[in-house]
Write a protein that holds these residues in place. Structure first.
Motif, PDB file in Angstrom:
ATOM      1  N   GLN A  31      16.895  23.697  30.338  1.00 43.98           N
ATOM      2  CA  GLN A  31      15.996  22.877  29.527  1.00 43.98           C
ATOM      3  C   GLN A  31      15.482  21.748  30.404  1.00 43.98           C
ATOM      4  O   GLN A  31      16.270  21.075  31.087  1.00 43.98           O
ATOM      5  CB  GLN A  31      16.753  22.276  28.343  1.00 43.98           C
ATOM      6  CG  GLN A  31      17.040  23.246  27.243  1.00 43.98           C
ATOM      7  CD  GLN A  31      15.981  23.163  26.177  1.00 43.98           C
ATOM      8  OE1 GLN A  31      15.702  22.105  25.661  1.00 43.98           O
ATOM      9  NE2 GLN A  31      15.403  24.295  25.858  1.00 43.98           N
ATOM     10  N   THR A  40      11.948  25.474  28.171  1.00 45.43           N
ATOM     11  CA  THR A  40      12.970  26.242  28.878  1.00 45.43           C
ATOM     12  C   THR A  40      12.323  26.996  30.034  1.00 45.43           C
ATOM     13  O   THR A  40      11.267  27.591  29.876  1.00 45.43           O
ATOM     14  CB  THR A  40      13.646  27.241  27.916  1.00 45.43           C
ATOM     15  OG1 THR A  40      14.221  26.511  26.833  1.00 45.43           O
ATOM     16  CG2 THR A  40      14.735  28.023  28.623  1.00 45.43           C
ATOM     17  N   VAL A  63      21.106  26.217  29.817  1.00 47.00           N
ATOM     18  CA  VAL A  63      21.190  26.981  28.566  1.00 47.00           C
ATOM     19  C   VAL A  63      22.225  28.091  28.700  1.00 47.00           C
ATOM     20  O   VAL A  63      23.028  28.317  27.802  1.00 47.00           O
ATOM     21  CB  VAL A  63      19.812  27.561  28.184  1.00 47.00           C
ATOM     22  CG1 VAL A  63      19.910  28.413  26.927  1.00 47.00           C
ATOM     23  CG2 VAL A  63      18.806  26.431  27.995  1.00 47.00           C
TER      24      VAL A  63
END
Length: 64
Positions: A31, A40, A63
């Protein structure tokens, strides 16, 4: 500090450099802020240094 080369699913064929306090594996989703948007991207490289005159932002989180 580790530098990350991050690619986004946007219609630009460019990658962006971000910093991370710890190494993040290739292919990991991260992110980041891209402009004023949180988005993202995927780690596609680990540059040894940032390009001259470029502001390097911190990634927000990993992530994967």
């Amino acid at each position: 500090m580790t530098y990350l080369e991050v690619s986004f699913n946007i219609p630009l064929q460019a990658t962006y450099t971000y910093s991370s306090p710890e190494p993040v594996p290739l292919g990991c989703r991260v992110q980041t802020m891209l402009g004023r948007r949180k988005t993202t991207g995927w780690v596609v490289g680990h540059p040894t240094e940032s390009a001259e005159g470029i502001i390097v932002r911190d990634m927000l989180s990993a992530v994967d």
